[in-house]
Write an enzyme that holds these catalytic residues in place. Structure first.
Site, PDB file in Angstrom:
ATOM      1  CG  ASN A   2      -1.791   2.966  13.934  1.00  0.00           C
ATOM      2  OD1 ASN A   2      -2.868   2.448  14.211  1.00  0.00           O
ATOM      3  ND2 ASN A   2      -1.657   3.819  12.941  1.00  0.00           N
TER       4      ASN A   2
ATOM      5  CB  THR B 146       9.701 -16.079  -5.781  1.00  0.00           C
ATOM      6  OG1 THR B 146       9.214 -16.640  -7.000  1.00  0.00           O
ATOM      7  CG2 THR B 146      11.039 -16.697  -5.427  1.00  0.00           C
TER       8      THR B 146
ATOM      9  CB  CYS C 147      -0.964   4.664   6.712  1.00  0.00           C
ATOM     10  SG  CYS C 147       0.311   3.473   7.016  1.00  0.00           S
TER      11      CYS C 147
HETATM   12  N1  PLP Z   1      -1.225  -2.092  11.168  1.00  0.00           N
HETATM   13  C1  PLP Z   1      -0.744  -1.142  11.993  1.00  0.00           C
HETATM   14  C2  PLP Z   1      -1.320  -1.000  13.336  1.00  0.00           C
HETATM   15  C3  PLP Z   1       0.284  -0.297  11.560  1.00  0.00           C
HETATM   16  O1  PLP Z   1       0.738   0.647  12.378  1.00  0.00           O
HETATM   17  C4  PLP Z   1       0.806  -0.478  10.256  1.00  0.00           C
HETATM   18  C5  PLP Z   1       1.862   0.424   9.746  1.00  0.00           C
HETATM   19  O2  PLP Z   1       1.996   1.555  10.131  1.00  0.00           O
HETATM   20  C6  PLP Z   1       0.282  -1.500   9.459  1.00  0.00           C
HETATM   21  C7  PLP Z   1      -0.736  -2.284   9.944  1.00  0.00           C
HETATM   22  C8  PLP Z   1       0.790  -1.739   8.069  1.00  0.00           C
HETATM   23  O3  PLP Z   1       2.030  -2.390   8.098  1.00  0.00           O
HETATM   24  P1  PLP Z   1       2.928  -2.364   6.770  1.00  0.00           P
HETATM   25  O4  PLP Z   1       3.518  -0.999   6.689  1.00  0.00           O
HETATM   26  O5  PLP Z   1       3.969  -3.413   6.996  1.00  0.00           O
HETATM   27  O6  PLP Z   1       2.045  -2.683   5.650  1.00  0.00           O
END
Ligand code: PLP
Length: 376
Positions: free
Chosen positions: A149, A235, A320
């Site tokens: 990412n 749910t 993140c």
């Molecule tokens: N995995 C990767 C490679 C991501 O880029 C992301 C989100 O940026 C996620 C997992 C997490 O996804 P979510 O935001 O739906 O929890």
């Protein structure tokens, strides 16, 4: 606004929002209810499941809705490793995984698992041979992402999974395909579990899907009413499942979209090659949807704020890890000034060449100003 942070999230398409809105109003029946209102909602959920499963290339009975990509990764990794604990302790993971994989795998150390991390090289690529070499008779699980990412670095997970299973057919192979879904193909052969998320493809945040191979042994960490075959209790979010299916339908043709992304990426790389202050951190064969660059000496935040003044939005790395250093560039062992000045530009199906031109113009202007200011 020029939005080039689509690896963080994408705007929800109007048609998707409309499907969700209508469903929120109409499909309030609980799919588990034993009367017609419930049956009707269950039917719609089944249809959404079939649409998303078709895009995965699996049958609908192997596709389970989750609350997000993070949850899918947790269920697959914890569930896959714990189900194999009786005969092995080794868990292998690439060193540039998203925190939802990296930290979940790390947590297994507290349960007695031995974690092996395979870092990328300075070129941003993980060597598949390094993963394979680490696999032995005690390896219970290997987790690797299809598309990183932060840099877009890719792994041919299907082929690697085939080779892993040649060494140990009992090893569980999990793939985080959150950044690759509907952007690059993924052959499910030999892969046991695959997680994706709707909000990276113009669907809503808060819903994902997990593919689980038929016959795969998984002890789900989710306990409750037994929905989603017991893998993900709670749910079901029918409106979001329908919205997810609509986004999948609208995303269209993978190779046509890929061609367009490659054009944008190629243009940007070409423009930046004329700018000697910029270095490119993404491998040359990375996913064209993501380009990671650095302007060493000039901190990411400074450039992000300059771009924001021009109503242009990119990021410094993973959304993140707000304020934290890039885990991918750190794993690549790049110099501090490269890591601290990183910018991630990421495209969606809707990105236009004029957006990329405007970004390149603003970036070069920003660099000029910063260089002149630092000379004074
Ligand atoms: N995995 C990767 C490679 C991501 O880029 C992301 C989100 O940026 C996620 C997992 C997490 O996804 P979510 O935001 O739906 O929890």
């Amino acid at each position: 606004m020029i939005y080039l942070d689509n690896a963080a999230t994408t705007p929800v398409w109007d048609d998707v929002a409309e499907v969700i809105y209508n469903s929120l109003r109409e499909d309030f029946g609980n799919p588990s209810a034993l009367y017609n209102l419930g049956f009707q909602t269950q039917k719609k959920l089944d249809e959404a499941r079939s649409s998303v499963a078709k895009a995965f290339g699996c049958s609908a009975d192997r596709l389970f809705f989750t609350g997000c990509g993070t949850e899918g990764n947790n269920i697959a990794i914890l569930g896959g490793a714990r189900a194999r604990k009786a005969w092995g302790k080794k868990v292998i993971v690439t060193g540039y995984e998203h925190p939802s994989v990296a930290l979940t795998v790390d947590s297994l150390a507290d349960e007695g698992f031995n974690i092996i991390k395979i870092d990328p090289g300075t070129d941003g690529k993980v060597d598949p041979d390094d993963i394979l070499e680490a696999v032995d008779s005690g390896t219970v699980l290997v987790a690797m992402m299809r598309v990183n990412n932060e840099t877009g670095s890719m792994l041919d997970v299907s082929s690697i999974a085939g080779l892993i299973h040649k060494k140990n057919k009992r090893t569980a192979v999990h793939c985080d395909n959150v950044q690759g879904f509907m952007k690059h193909s993924l052959d499910l052969n030999n892969i046991d579990t695959v997680s994706v998320s709707a909000h990276k493809i113009h669907g809503p945040k808060g819903i994902g899907a997990l593919y689980i191979r038929k016959g795969f042994n998984l002890i789900s960490p989710s306990h409750g009413g037994g929905q989603e075959h017991g893998y993900r209790s709670g749910t079901e979010n029918v409106p979001y499942a329908l919205g997810f299916a609509e986004a999948v339908k609208k995303a269209g043709n993978i190779s046509k979209n890929l061609e367009k992304a490659a054009e944008l990426n190629g243009y940007l790389r070409n423009r930046l090659s004329g700018c000697h202050e910029v270095i490119i951190n993404s491998p040359s064969d990375a996913s064209p949807y993501i380009l990671n660059i650095s302007v060493p000496g000039y901190r990411s935040e400074t450039m992000l704020h300059f771009l924001e003044m021009h109503d242009i939005y990119v990021s410094s790395g993973s959304a993140c890890s707000k304020g934290e250093r890039s885990y991918t560039l750190t794993a690549m062992k790049l110099p501090d000034n490269v890591i601290d000045s990183a910018l991630r530009i990421s495209f969606s199906y809707d990105s236009k060449l004029s957006d990329v031109e405007a970004f390149a113009d603003a970036l070069t202007e920003g660099i000029k100003i910063l260089v002149n200011t630092s000379k004074r």
